[in-house]
Design a protein around this motif. Structure first.
Motif, PDB file in Angstrom:
ATOM      1  N   HIS A 143       9.881   3.903 -13.028  1.00  0.00           N
ATOM      2  CA  HIS A 143       8.711   3.014 -13.039  1.00  0.00           C
ATOM      3  C   HIS A 143       8.671   2.226 -14.341  1.00  0.00           C
ATOM      4  CE1 HIS A 143       4.442   1.801 -12.992  1.00  0.00           C
ATOM      5  NE2 HIS A 143       4.507   1.984 -11.673  1.00  0.00           N
ATOM      6  N   THR A 168       0.845  -1.192   0.000  1.00  0.00           N
ATOM      7  CA  THR A 168       0.000   0.000   0.000  1.00  0.00           C
ATOM      8  C   THR A 168       0.880   1.241   0.000  1.00  0.00           C
ATOM      9  OG1 THR A 168      -0.097   0.212   2.418  1.00  0.00           O
ATOM     10  CG2 THR A 168      -1.757  -1.214   1.368  1.00  0.00           C
ATOM     11  N   PRO A 169       0.371   2.367  -0.498  1.00  0.00           N
ATOM     12  CA  PRO A 169       1.145   3.607  -0.465  1.00  0.00           C
ATOM     13  C   PRO A 169       1.543   4.003   0.947  1.00  0.00           C
ATOM     14  CG  PRO A 169      -0.718   3.835  -1.967  1.00  0.00           C
ATOM     15  CD  PRO A 169      -0.912   2.536  -1.226  1.00  0.00           C
ATOM     16  N   ASP A 221       0.395   0.654 -11.083  1.00  0.00           N
ATOM     17  CA  ASP A 221      -0.204   1.612 -12.015  1.00  0.00           C
ATOM     18  C   ASP A 221       0.582   2.922 -11.949  1.00  0.00           C
ATOM     19  OD1 ASP A 221      -2.988   2.271 -13.573  1.00  0.00           O
ATOM     20  OD2 ASP A 221      -2.273   4.011 -12.452  1.00  0.00           O
ATOM     21  N   LEU A 250      -0.139   5.972 -12.814  1.00  0.00           N
ATOM     22  CA  LEU A 250      -0.860   7.132 -12.309  1.00  0.00           C
ATOM     23  C   LEU A 250      -0.893   7.116 -10.780  1.00  0.00           C
ATOM     24  CD1 LEU A 250      -3.841   7.405 -14.829  1.00  0.00           C
ATOM     25  CD2 LEU A 250      -1.703   8.718 -14.779  1.00  0.00           C
ATOM     26  N   ASP A 251      -1.075   5.929 -10.194  1.00  0.00           N
ATOM     27  CA  ASP A 251      -1.029   5.816  -8.732  1.00  0.00           C
ATOM     28  C   ASP A 251       0.368   6.160  -8.223  1.00  0.00           C
ATOM     29  OD1 ASP A 251      -3.668   5.009  -8.705  1.00  0.00           O
ATOM     30  OD2 ASP A 251      -3.186   2.864  -8.632  1.00  0.00           O
ATOM     31  N   TYR A 252       1.373   5.666  -8.924  1.00  0.00           N
ATOM     32  CA  TYR A 252       2.757   5.965  -8.552  1.00  0.00           C
ATOM     33  C   TYR A 252       3.012   7.466  -8.639  1.00  0.00           C
ATOM     34  CZ  TYR A 252       7.861   6.194  -9.074  1.00  0.00           C
ATOM     35  OH  TYR A 252       9.190   6.520  -8.938  1.00  0.00           O
ATOM     36  N   ASN A 253       2.535   8.088  -9.694  1.00  0.00           N
ATOM     37  CA  ASN A 253       2.734   9.523  -9.884  1.00  0.00           C
ATOM     38  C   ASN A 253       2.086  10.321  -8.758  1.00  0.00           C
ATOM     39  OD1 ASN A 253       4.028  11.352 -11.707  1.00  0.00           O
ATOM     40  ND2 ASN A 253       2.014  12.085 -12.321  1.00  0.00           N
ATOM     41  N   ASP A 254       0.915   9.881  -8.318  1.00  0.00           N
ATOM     42  CA  ASP A 254       0.246  10.535  -7.187  1.00  0.00           C
ATOM     43  C   ASP A 254       1.068  10.389  -5.914  1.00  0.00           C
ATOM     44  OD1 ASP A 254      -1.874  11.314  -8.778  1.00  0.00           O
ATOM     45  OD2 ASP A 254      -3.158   9.637  -8.196  1.00  0.00           O
ATOM     46  N   PHE A 255       1.722   9.234  -5.760  1.00  0.00           N
ATOM     47  CA  PHE A 255       2.516   8.984  -4.555  1.00  0.00           C
ATOM     48  C   PHE A 255       3.703   9.934  -4.450  1.00  0.00           C
ATOM     49  CE2 PHE A 255       6.053   6.900  -2.370  1.00  0.00           C
ATOM     50  CZ  PHE A 255       5.462   6.565  -1.153  1.00  0.00           C
ATOM     51  N   CYS A 275       3.969  -2.851  -5.100  1.00  0.00           N
ATOM     52  CA  CYS A 275       3.188  -1.650  -4.813  1.00  0.00           C
ATOM     53  C   CYS A 275       3.206  -0.689  -5.994  1.00  0.00           C
ATOM     54  CB  CYS A 275       3.772  -0.966  -3.574  1.00  0.00           C
ATOM     55  SG  CYS A 275       2.761   0.349  -2.870  1.00  0.00           S
ATOM     56  N   LEU A 276       2.097   0.048  -6.178  1.00  0.00           N
ATOM     57  CA  LEU A 276       2.020   1.131  -7.162  1.00  0.00           C
ATOM     58  C   LEU A 276       2.383   0.677  -8.574  1.00  0.00           C
ATOM     59  CD1 LEU A 276       3.629   4.007  -5.044  1.00  0.00           C
ATOM     60  CD2 LEU A 276       1.195   3.509  -5.360  1.00  0.00           C
TER      61      LEU A 276
END
Length: 201
Positions: free
Chosen positions: A112, A46-47, A82, A84-89, A79-80
């Motif tokens: 990534h 999880t983030p 995706d 876009l999810d990684y970019n948000d993190f 983890c992460l």
């Protein structure tokens, strides 16, 4: 689930064959040869858990002398996935630097498997300059970056040169660089697992 040694071996193979082999980062070879790169494998799914690991690694890097550990690659194979999810993190990662009063001391570079620069198509070959085998966070010392840039004749051209290198290589050339890494190849690397398994040197 991949074991830590395999994850590190894959990452080392990518570093040697792509980053150093194609000279995508003129500063990478020196710290690699001097064994000043620390590879930390996060078991976070999880983030929130990854952020805990990131904070730990930032503190560790800051606490150690650069001659012992100049830079850290925090690898998150579970983890992460995706982008876009990684970019948000990355916003959380940057905030962690501020919260730890390390903004301007350390910085975090993003890597990534599906990395995509703004304004490019997913399959644009230039995206592969930042495509690592697993979602990763590259923790760097600002002083080391400044010193490396000062020693480089024309650092402003690095990005443009990398883009041209990738264009010349093409997708087939990039794929030809990729090889299966043996866990044994990472046996002597500086590798650690999640913070629960880490010990402060």
């Amino acid at each position: 689930m991949l074991d830590d040694q395999t994850v590190v071996a894959d990452t080392v193979a990518w570093l040697e064959r792509a980053v150093i082999g194609l000279n995508l980062c003129p500063f990478a070879k020196s710290v690699h040869v001097k064994r000043q790169v620390h590879y930390a494998v996060s078991h976070a799914t999880t983030p929130e858990a990854l952020l805990v690991d990131l904070i730990h690694e930032l503190k560790q890097l800051q606490a150690l002398d650069a001659k012992e550990r100049d830079t850290t690659l925090l690898i998150a194979p579970e983890c992460l996935q995706d982008f876009l999810d990684y970019n948000d993190f990355l916003d959380l990662a940057d905030q962690a630097l501020v919260d730890l009063d390390l903004d301007g001391v350390l910085q975090i570079a993003s890597l990534h498997p599906q990395y995509q620069f703004a304004g490019t198509k997913l399959d644009d070959i230039t995206n592969f300059t930042n495509r690592s085998p697993y979602p990763s966070l590259h923790l760097l010392r600002e002083e080391s970056i400044d010193r490396a840039v000062a020693a480089f004749p024309d650092p402003q051209t690095i990005f443009e040169t990398n883009m041209q290198t990738m264009e010349n290589l093409g997708l087939a050339g990039w794929q030809a660089l990729q090889v299966d890494a043996s866990p044994a190849s990472a046996a002597t690397q500086d590798v650690a697992s999640s913070p629960d398994d880490l010990q402060t040197p």
